[in-house]
Design a protein around this motif. Structure first.
Motif, PDB file in Angstrom:
ATOM      1  N   GLY A   1     125.521  13.203  65.371  1.00 44.85           N
ATOM      2  CA  GLY A   1     124.639  12.308  64.645  1.00 44.85           C
ATOM      3  C   GLY A   1     123.712  13.041  63.685  1.00 44.85           C
ATOM      4  N   GLN A   2     122.929  12.265  62.944  1.00 45.75           N
ATOM      5  CA  GLN A   2     121.995  12.839  61.971  1.00 45.75           C
ATOM      6  C   GLN A   2     120.806  13.471  62.681  1.00 45.75           C
ATOM      7  N   MET A   3     120.400  14.651  62.229  1.00 41.91           N
ATOM      8  CA  MET A   3     119.232  15.328  62.779  1.00 41.91           C
ATOM      9  C   MET A   3     118.067  15.231  61.801  1.00 41.91           C
ATOM     10  N   TYR A   4     116.908  14.864  62.338  1.00 46.44           N
ATOM     11  CA  TYR A   4     115.667  14.800  61.567  1.00 46.44           C
ATOM     12  C   TYR A   4     114.668  15.792  62.157  1.00 46.44           C
ATOM     13  N   GLN A   5     113.828  16.344  61.302  1.00 50.03           N
ATOM     14  CA  GLN A   5     112.765  17.248  61.724  1.00 50.03           C
ATOM     15  C   GLN A   5     111.451  16.824  61.069  1.00 50.03           C
ATOM     16  N   THR A   6     110.350  17.240  61.670  1.00 44.95           N
ATOM     17  CA  THR A   6     109.034  16.997  61.091  1.00 44.95           C
ATOM     18  C   THR A   6     108.664  18.157  60.162  1.00 44.95           C
ATOM     19  N   HIS A   7     107.486  18.074  59.561  1.00 45.88           N
ATOM     20  CA  HIS A   7     107.031  19.170  58.703  1.00 45.88           C
ATOM     21  C   HIS A   7     106.724  20.431  59.495  1.00 45.88           C
ATOM     22  N   GLY A   8     106.794  20.345  60.829  1.00 51.44           N
ATOM     23  CA  GLY A   8     106.634  21.529  61.651  1.00 51.44           C
ATOM     24  C   GLY A   8     107.776  22.522  61.486  1.00 51.44           C
ATOM     25  N   ALA A   9     108.911  22.065  60.960  1.00 48.59           N
ATOM     26  CA  ALA A   9     110.077  22.936  60.752  1.00 48.59           C
ATOM     27  C   ALA A   9     110.109  23.539  59.352  1.00 48.59           C
ATOM     28  N   ALA A  10     109.088  23.290  58.569  1.00 49.00           N
ATOM     29  CA  ALA A  10     109.103  23.693  57.156  1.00 49.00           C
ATOM     30  C   ALA A  10     108.751  25.168  56.983  1.00 49.00           C
ATOM     31  N   LEU A  11     109.643  26.040  57.430  1.00 49.09           N
ATOM     32  CA  LEU A  11     109.438  27.475  57.266  1.00 49.09           C
ATOM     33  C   LEU A  11     110.785  28.159  57.054  1.00 49.09           C
ATOM     34  N   PRO A  12     110.802  29.277  56.336  1.00 49.97           N
ATOM     35  CA  PRO A  12     112.066  29.969  56.053  1.00 49.97           C
ATOM     36  C   PRO A  12     112.854  30.323  57.306  1.00 49.97           C
ATOM     37  N   ASP A  13     112.153  30.644  58.382  1.00 44.14           N
ATOM     38  CA  ASP A  13     112.834  31.060  59.601  1.00 44.14           C
ATOM     39  C   ASP A  13     113.613  29.928  60.265  1.00 44.14           C
ATOM     40  N   PHE A  14     113.296  28.688  59.956  1.00 42.03           N
ATOM     41  CA  PHE A  14     114.105  27.574  60.468  1.00 42.03           C
ATOM     42  C   PHE A  14     115.534  27.704  59.953  1.00 42.03           C
ATOM     43  N   LEU A  15     115.658  28.057  58.672  1.00 47.13           N
ATOM     44  CA  LEU A  15     116.980  28.240  58.075  1.00 47.13           C
ATOM     45  C   LEU A  15     117.660  29.490  58.630  1.00 47.13           C
ATOM     46  N   LYS A  16     116.908  30.568  58.780  1.00 42.76           N
ATOM     47  CA  LYS A  16     117.475  31.826  59.273  1.00 42.76           C
ATOM     48  C   LYS A  16     117.935  31.704  60.723  1.00 42.76           C
ATOM     49  N   LEU A  17     117.091  31.136  61.560  1.00 43.72           N
ATOM     50  CA  LEU A  17     117.401  31.036  62.981  1.00 43.72           C
ATOM     51  C   LEU A  17     118.455  29.969  63.263  1.00 43.72           C
ATOM     52  N   GLY A  18     118.429  28.894  62.490  1.00 40.99           N
ATOM     53  CA  GLY A  18     119.371  27.794  62.734  1.00 40.99           C
ATOM     54  C   GLY A  18     120.735  27.996  62.118  1.00 40.99           C
ATOM     55  N   GLY A  19     120.778  28.690  60.975  1.00 42.88           N
ATOM     56  CA  GLY A  19     122.055  28.934  60.302  1.00 42.88           C
ATOM     57  C   GLY A  19     122.812  27.646  60.017  1.00 42.88           C
ATOM     58  N   ARG A  20     124.128  27.691  60.202  1.00 41.55           N
ATOM     59  CA  ARG A  20     124.969  26.523  59.903  1.00 41.55           C
ATOM     60  C   ARG A  20     124.696  25.353  60.840  1.00 41.55           C
ATOM     61  N   LYS A  21     124.047  25.619  61.971  1.00 41.45           N
ATOM     62  CA  LYS A  21     123.790  24.555  62.943  1.00 41.45           C
ATOM     63  C   LYS A  21     122.686  23.592  62.502  1.00 41.45           C
ATOM     64  N   VAL A  22     121.927  23.953  61.477  1.00 43.57           N
ATOM     65  CA  VAL A  22     120.891  23.043  60.971  1.00 43.57           C
ATOM     66  C   VAL A  22     121.270  22.464  59.604  1.00 43.57           C
TER      67      VAL A  22
ATOM     68  N   THR B   1     116.364  18.009  52.436  1.00 41.93           N
ATOM     69  CA  THR B   1     117.500  18.256  53.320  1.00 41.93           C
ATOM     70  C   THR B   1     117.897  19.722  53.252  1.00 41.93           C
ATOM     71  N   VAL B   2     118.721  20.139  54.204  1.00 40.27           N
ATOM     72  CA  VAL B   2     119.274  21.493  54.204  1.00 40.27           C
ATOM     73  C   VAL B   2     120.701  21.420  53.670  1.00 40.27           C
ATOM     74  N   LYS B   3     120.940  22.095  52.558  1.00 37.37           N
ATOM     75  CA  LYS B   3     122.260  22.090  51.934  1.00 37.37           C
ATOM     76  C   LYS B   3     122.647  23.520  51.577  1.00 37.37           C
ATOM     77  N   ASP B   4     123.802  23.934  52.072  1.00 39.98           N
ATOM     78  CA  ASP B   4     124.290  25.296  51.828  1.00 39.98           C
ATOM     79  C   ASP B   4     123.251  26.337  52.240  1.00 39.98           C
ATOM     80  N   GLY B   5     122.578  26.051  53.345  1.00 38.82           N
ATOM     81  CA  GLY B   5     121.615  27.003  53.883  1.00 38.82           C
ATOM     82  C   GLY B   5     120.306  27.087  53.131  1.00 38.82           C
ATOM     83  N   GLN B   6     120.029  26.121  52.246  1.00 39.25           N
ATOM     84  CA  GLN B   6     118.802  26.123  51.447  1.00 39.25           C
ATOM     85  C   GLN B   6     118.128  24.760  51.507  1.00 39.25           C
ATOM     86  N   TRP B   7     116.811  24.762  51.280  1.00 38.25           N
ATOM     87  CA  TRP B   7     116.091  23.488  51.155  1.00 38.25           C
ATOM     88  C   TRP B   7     116.465  22.846  49.824  1.00 38.25           C
TER      89      TRP B   7
END
Length: 382
Positions: free
Chosen positions: A238-259, A372-378
């Motif tokens: 299903g669709q995943m939503y996050q709050t502004h608490g996830a708004a940091l570069p490390d969210f993308l680094k740590l989550g990778g393709r899973k986010v 949104t997260v697209k191709d590993g970028q905001w």
């Protein structure tokens, strides 16, 4: 003797002037969690202290920066230490539970607290204690409204929720439960976890068993990653939503393709290049990012910008407060609180601040973007 009598008034004036000058410095305490479980939030905040204004209205500003190691007990100790040093205002702390714990100290000392935290509970509901607190992040309802509106348009009927077991998660659960009900969306599961937990497998199994169309994670900093990656590993589609608490570069680094494909609402800083030049915050945000990059060699998380905005709020309020008294006096601090509350149309990195006695966050829709997260970028969600 005659010379001494003639010089005496001059010396007295010089001493008086020196005394005034000695008190003409505004002291601002800063408490961040640059170590411990929420260090990914606190590090950019601590780094930002060096970029804050050093002068306002002819008064110099001194910053006293302390680390609470993400520990609410240490936050309280640091806050008391800052008060003993005669600070006129405090910026911080980084964590919502930490901030909630020091509100009574700020109110008792009558020292304004500029809290760069996620939960709206630090300023809502407004009361005699919270009137000394000003929040430099978007209130939960402003962010949640954008997310729930998207859910409704996307056809989400069943929503799962997982949040931190603290004021951040508590308030988000409360806000979301009310908003989804009005949109005909059923909240089918609500789970909690501790920020320092190393597994959320049990919670994710319960979420998937409830068969939600989408799941919202309400957690700040690095703690926002694990619930989503765990759901991915367990096959949630299903669709995943996050709050502004996830708004940091490390969210993308740590989550990778899973986010990939995550949707969140947050400040324009994440997608600055895609925001129109007419946005009143774009240039301010760009200047902050450049200054941070020049000094530290990387892009700051929005959490650092929350501290930077606190500096901008003080920069405007200090000259007004100085009309009521010298820095270091109760008159100055009380007037500083009043001036912060009267802030109107102040563009900053996260949006435009207009405070009122009822609203000590002061953001409107200019303080959020759907991303949104697209191709590993905001990317701006269009």
């Amino acid at each position: 003797m005659v010379i001494k009598r003639l010089l005496a008034p001059v010396v007295a004036c010089l001493v008086c002037a020196a005394g005034v000058q000695a008190h003409a410095q505004v002291k601002v305490g800063v408490i961040t969690s640059s170590t411990g479980p929420i260090a990914l939030v606190g590090i950019p905040q601590k780094n930002t202290v060096d970029l804050l204004p050093r002068e306002a209205g002819g008064l110099s500003i001194q910053y006293i920066s302390l680390d609470d190691a993400s520990d609410p007990t240490a936050t309280a100790s640091n806050f008391k230490k800052l008060l003993s040093e005669g600070v006129d205002a405090v910026i911080g702390p980084s964590g919502s539970p930490n901030a909630m714990g020091v509100i009574p100290f700020a109110a008792d000392a009558k020292v304004p607290l500029l809290a760069p935290v996620g939960t709206a509970a630090v300023v809502l509901p407004m009361n005699e204690q919270k009137k000394w607190v000003f929040k430099t992040t978007q209130n939960d309802d402003l962010i949640a409204e954008a997310l729930v509106e998207h859910m409704a348009k996307a056809g989400v009927k069943r929503l799962g929720f997982v949040g931190t077991a603290d004021p951040y998660g508590d308030n988000w659960q409360k806000v979301v439960a009310g908003l989804v009900k009005d949109k005909g969306i059923e909240l089918v599961a609500s789970e909690r976890f501790q920020r320092q937990d190393t597994s959320v497998t049990a919670q994710s199994i319960k979420l998937i068993a409830a068969r939600p169309d989408a799941v919202l994670v309400a957690a700040p900093g690095s703690s926002s990653v694990m619930p989503q990656t765990t759901l991915f590993d367990q096959g949630f589609k299903g669709q995943m939503y996050q709050t502004h608490g996830a708004a940091l570069p490390d969210f993308l680094k740590l989550g990778g393709r899973k986010v990939e494909g995550t949707i969140l609402a947050a400040s324009l800083m994440l997608v600055l290049d895609e925001v129109p030049d007419s946005h009143p915050s774009k240039q301010i945000a760009a200047d902050y990012i450049k200054a941070y990059q020049d000094k530290y060699g990387n892009v700051p998380a929005t959490f650092g910008a929350n501290v930077y905005d606190a500096g901008l709020l003080l920069e405007r309020a200090i000259p007004v407060a100085a009309k009521a008294g010298q820095p270091g006096t109760p008159e100055f601090r009380s007037a500083l609180r009043d001036a912060l509350e009267q802030t109107s149309e102040l563009p900053a990195t996260q949006g435009v601040y207009t405070m009122t006695p009822e609203d000590h966050s002061g953001f409107d829709e200019r303080g959020r973007e759907l991303i949104t997260v697209k191709d590993g970028q905001w990317r701006l969600l269009k």
